[in-house]
Design an enzyme around this catalytic site. Sequence first.
Site, PDB file in Angstrom:
ATOM      1  N   ASP A 110       5.078   3.457   3.354  1.00 35.81           N
ATOM      2  CA  ASP A 110       4.045   2.412   4.444  1.00 35.81           C
ATOM      3  C   ASP A 110       3.373   1.424   3.959  1.00 35.81           C
ATOM      4  OD1 ASP A 110       1.639   1.921   6.184  1.00 35.81           O
ATOM      5  OD2 ASP A 110       0.399   0.769   4.741  1.00 35.81           O
ATOM      6  N   ARG A 151       6.626  -4.371   9.657  1.00 33.29           N
ATOM      7  CA  ARG A 151       6.690  -4.295  11.577  1.00 33.29           C
ATOM      8  C   ARG A 151       5.727  -5.804  11.203  1.00 33.29           C
ATOM      9  NH1 ARG A 151       2.083   0.256  10.367  1.00 33.29           N
ATOM     10  NH2 ARG A 151       1.526  -0.631  12.696  1.00 33.29           N
TER      11      ARG A 151
END
Length: 433
Positions: A161, A168
């Site tokens: 993540d 992202r």
Amino acid sequence: MRMTDLIEKKKRGEPLQEEEIRFFVNGFTRGEIPDYQASALLMAICFVGMTAEETADLTDCMAHSGDTLDLSDICGVTADKHSTGGVGDKTTLLVAPICAAAGLKIAKMSGRGLGHTGGTVDKLESIPGFRTALSEAEFKAQINKIGLAVTGQTGELAPADKKIYALRDVTATVNSIPLIASSIMSKKLAAGAQNIVLDVKCGSGAFMQSIDGARALAEQMVEIGKACGRHTAAVLTNMDVPLGTHIGNALEVFEACAVLRGGGSADLREISLILSAHLIAMSQQKPYDTAYRTARELLDNGTAFQKLQEMVAAQGGDARVLECADCFLPAQMQMELCAPQTGYIARMHTQKIGESASLLGAGRAKKTDAIDYAAGIVLQKKTGDFVQKDEPLAVLYASGKEKLQAGKTRFLEALTFSKEKPALQPLCFGTVE
Ligand code: URA
């Protein structure tokens, strides 16, 4: 397996299989898949979406990409809380001690603020001496001893993540419900608690601006939590106005303590009680109303405040400052900010208010920036209030004139005035269980 085939498949709108998602997550985490291919896949996911099964597979792969915390040696029912992020959001400082006072074992790993939102680790570090880097052994021992610990991340939890989120952030692929849901839930699952309450913020200071978007995100996260065997509930709360009146690290600790000592802002008190009640109800299998009464009693009789004092002392902090604002809010330059016109405050663009606090020194523009713990804003008026021209709206705190000026300009940009009193929104838009 080839990344180009996976990107093509997602682009055509076909769901990815579990082994394909695993190939992507593991390959990218190990550095075998380049950023440009990962970005292309993430962008395709943003446009096409993911099925519930794909989102669950992605979450599971990310949750198991590094260390996972085994809390089985904690005696009692473990519980955790997560907020999707907001301005003036200091509810962890209330929910954790209230729930610990109710007998739950609060195992909470928190993050730092970035951009316009604050982070609990930064807030706690404004307390002199407070340690937020507990080892796993210290974390568990403290929870067993006093019922709660709030720390920065121990070990390497969900490293996939971390890598995917960083990508992202710079490829305009944050804003996707399956990507946000899997990112948050992978960390919650890796952190090990059996019961999780999610505070999904909605409005101009939140990731999700619309109630429909916030509800869809909440539903996905609750579904993932339950599918992984955790009791999970989400509360949709209003972030179209800052929570409480104090924004900035030490200021927020001060306001949380004011509520724990019987004063403070009504909205902060109520949201904290609602979140605590959901966590207590779910963890102790009690009706919500009973749990709410328990939470209120523990707040009102001072037991929750004692729990916070115990936690601060256990983590090396100077607990005396929790009762004495002057001890940890060092003298700063301050500026009273007055209303530029007469009228009702129709709207406070909450992201801009958060940016104002950040410009004053309470936040970072980059991860490496230093924080000024005493900087921030104390609001004297909020949405719905009527003000006369030149009436005080807020006090700004910073270490210098330039910062005060930058904070003032951004703060004023956030305000819209009207002649009519605006309709007030509820604090809470419902729950997803
Ligand atoms: N918070 C997270 O941890 N991940 C996201 O994707 C968004 C908010």
